[in-house]
Enzyme design. Structure first.
Site, PDB file in Angstrom:
ATOM      1  N   ASP A 157     126.275  -7.102 -31.537  1.00  0.00           N
ATOM      2  CA  ASP A 157     127.252  -7.923 -30.819  1.00  0.00           C
ATOM      3  C   ASP A 157     126.811  -8.272 -29.402  1.00  0.00           C
ATOM      4  OD1 ASP A 157     127.464  -5.450 -29.667  1.00  0.00           O
ATOM      5  OD2 ASP A 157     129.649  -5.300 -29.831  1.00  0.00           O
ATOM      6  N   GLY A 158     125.588  -7.864 -29.013  1.00  0.00           N
ATOM      7  CA  GLY A 158     125.084  -8.169 -27.691  1.00  0.00           C
ATOM      8  C   GLY A 158     125.214  -7.022 -26.703  1.00  0.00           C
ATOM      9  N   GLU A 159     125.995  -6.001 -27.054  1.00  0.00           N
ATOM     10  CA  GLU A 159     126.102  -4.819 -26.196  1.00  0.00           C
ATOM     11  C   GLU A 159     124.771  -4.076 -26.194  1.00  0.00           C
ATOM     12  OE1 GLU A 159     128.560  -0.606 -26.260  1.00  0.00           O
ATOM     13  OE2 GLU A 159     129.569  -2.403 -27.039  1.00  0.00           O
ATOM     14  N   ARG A 162     125.782 -15.082  -2.616  1.00  0.00           N
ATOM     15  CA  ARG A 162     126.334 -16.304  -2.023  1.00  0.00           C
ATOM     16  C   ARG A 162     127.854 -16.257  -1.935  1.00  0.00           C
ATOM     17  NH1 ARG A 162     122.938 -20.630  -5.544  1.00  0.00           N
ATOM     18  NH2 ARG A 162     122.990 -18.878  -7.010  1.00  0.00           N
ATOM     19  N   LYS A 208     123.505 -31.021   6.635  1.00  0.00           N
ATOM     20  CA  LYS A 208     123.895 -31.624   5.363  1.00  0.00           C
ATOM     21  C   LYS A 208     125.395 -31.472   5.146  1.00  0.00           C
ATOM     22  CE  LYS A 208     123.319 -27.555   2.399  1.00  0.00           C
ATOM     23  NZ  LYS A 208     122.590 -26.910   1.308  1.00  0.00           N
ATOM     24  N   ARG A 227     128.177 -31.499   1.758  1.00  0.00           N
ATOM     25  CA  ARG A 227     128.198 -31.412   0.297  1.00  0.00           C
ATOM     26  C   ARG A 227     129.443 -32.093  -0.265  1.00  0.00           C
ATOM     27  NH1 ARG A 227     124.621 -28.148  -2.268  1.00  0.00           N
ATOM     28  NH2 ARG A 227     123.580 -26.464  -1.128  1.00  0.00           N
ATOM     29  N   ASP A 270     117.967 -22.926  -5.800  1.00  0.00           N
ATOM     30  CA  ASP A 270     118.663 -22.899  -7.085  1.00  0.00           C
ATOM     31  C   ASP A 270     118.367 -24.181  -7.862  1.00  0.00           C
ATOM     32  OD1 ASP A 270     120.364 -22.630  -9.234  1.00  0.00           O
ATOM     33  OD2 ASP A 270     122.145 -22.163  -8.058  1.00  0.00           O
ATOM     34  N   GLY A 272     117.843 -29.272  -5.164  1.00  0.00           N
ATOM     35  CA  GLY A 272     118.328 -30.561  -4.678  1.00  0.00           C
ATOM     36  C   GLY A 272     118.244 -30.682  -3.169  1.00  0.00           C
TER      37      GLY A 272
END
Length: 311
Positions: free
Chosen positions: A39-41, A97, A193, A195, A223, A226
């Site tokens: 199950d991904g655990e 962040r 800048k 956003r 990230d 840009g």
């Protein structure tokens, strides 16, 4: 039988860096097993005794959240196995962040992660270039905060660039860029800048002179690429000879590699705090393993770490 007072183990996605750190320390990487369920655990287990040892766990907590969860399980397992101390070596501290409430009704993810690590039983954190310095205050345990300048300053010096200018792609990174400019004895240029929303730059203006200059942009995280690509192109449009970028952590999500490739920057240099698996001729990584190995030595020998900082 391991007779050393410490042992080093690695999370699944940071094993490459842990192996380099162990090579610098002259020790073997500890044997740990991660078992995955249908199950991904998953579950972690130490395959050798760590009783009475100072255990160093190397794991960056970049996406996905499995990396953070694996580190938490590693810490818990080490405490339950009677380790003397458990030190998390986190070259990249994820969720950094989210360090404050910048609008109503939002979480402070960095504080939550700090709480999770503390509750799991970590004794100390060794990390590098936190997105916000105040995150150290989220912990009630020692936090050793290393700086990527230990590899970036020598690299910039090796380029022997004339008419060098240090720049930052946004005003938020001015403190970091200013430290580099002061250390190198060169001018500082800022980009302002605005956003439209997260990860989308609306407009950008240069504050300072880049005409006939070789520009090095400084950032901590890239990230989507840009902002840094837009800044590099803007510098070139304003008469810069060349533009390079240096950033501590190589997240490079989505089409970031394509943006860097299509930008006017000469290259973008990262540390290897996060593995980079895509193909981009402009991307270069420098190893921070020697710096983290030295930090581990200092912790074990109760020596000052700050004396190893460049800026």
């Amino acid at each position: 039988m391991n007779n050393t007072p410490y042992m080093v183990f690695a999370g699944t996605k940071s094993r490459y860096l842990a192996e380099e750190i162990c090579k610098e320390l002259g020790c073997e990487l500890g044997n740990m097993n991660t078992t995955y369920f249908a199950d991904g655990e998953f579950a972690v287990s130490y395959e050798e005794s760590i009783r009475g040892k100072n255990v160093f766990l190397v794991q960056s907590t970049f996406p996905t959240s499995d990396n953070l969860m694996e580190l938490l399980l590693m810490i818990d397992a080490a405490k339950r196995a009677s380790a003397k101390s458990v030190i998390a070596v986190m070259p990249y501290f994820g969720w950094a962040r989210q360090d404050r409430k910048d609008k109503p009704r939002v979480s402070i993810g960095a504080k939550l992660v700090a709480n999770l690590l503390s509750v799991a039983g970590v004794s100390r954190i060794i990390t590098m270039d936190l997105h916000a310095d105040q995150i150290q205050g989220f912990f009630d345990i020692p936090v050793d905060h290393l700086y990527a300048s230990m590899v970036f300053i020598p690299y910039i010096n090796s380029l022997q660039l004339e008419d060098l200018v240090i720049a930052t792609p946004d005003v938020g990174g001015s403190k970091r860029a200013s430290a580099y400019a002061k250390c190198l004895g060169v001018p500082l240029v800022l980009c302002h800048k605005t956003r439209a929303k997260a990860n989308v730059v609306e407009s950008m203006q240069i504050i300072g002179d880049v005409q006939d200059k070789n520009v090095v942009l400084i950032d901590d995280i890239v990230d989507t690429a840009g902002t840094i690509s837009k800044a590099a192109d803007l510098m070139m449009e304003n008469g810069a000879k060349s533009v390079r970028a240096i950033a501590s952590h190589c997240i490079m999500s989505g089409n970031a590699s394509e943006r860097v490739t299509n930008s006017k920057m000469t290259e973008i240099v990262f540390t290897n705090s996060i593995p980079y698996t895509k193909d981009c001729a402009k991307v270069k990584q420098l190893s921070v393993a020697p710096g983290f190995a030295e930090a581990i030595r200092c912790v074990l020998e109760n020596q000052s770490i700050s004396s190893h900082y460049i800026c």
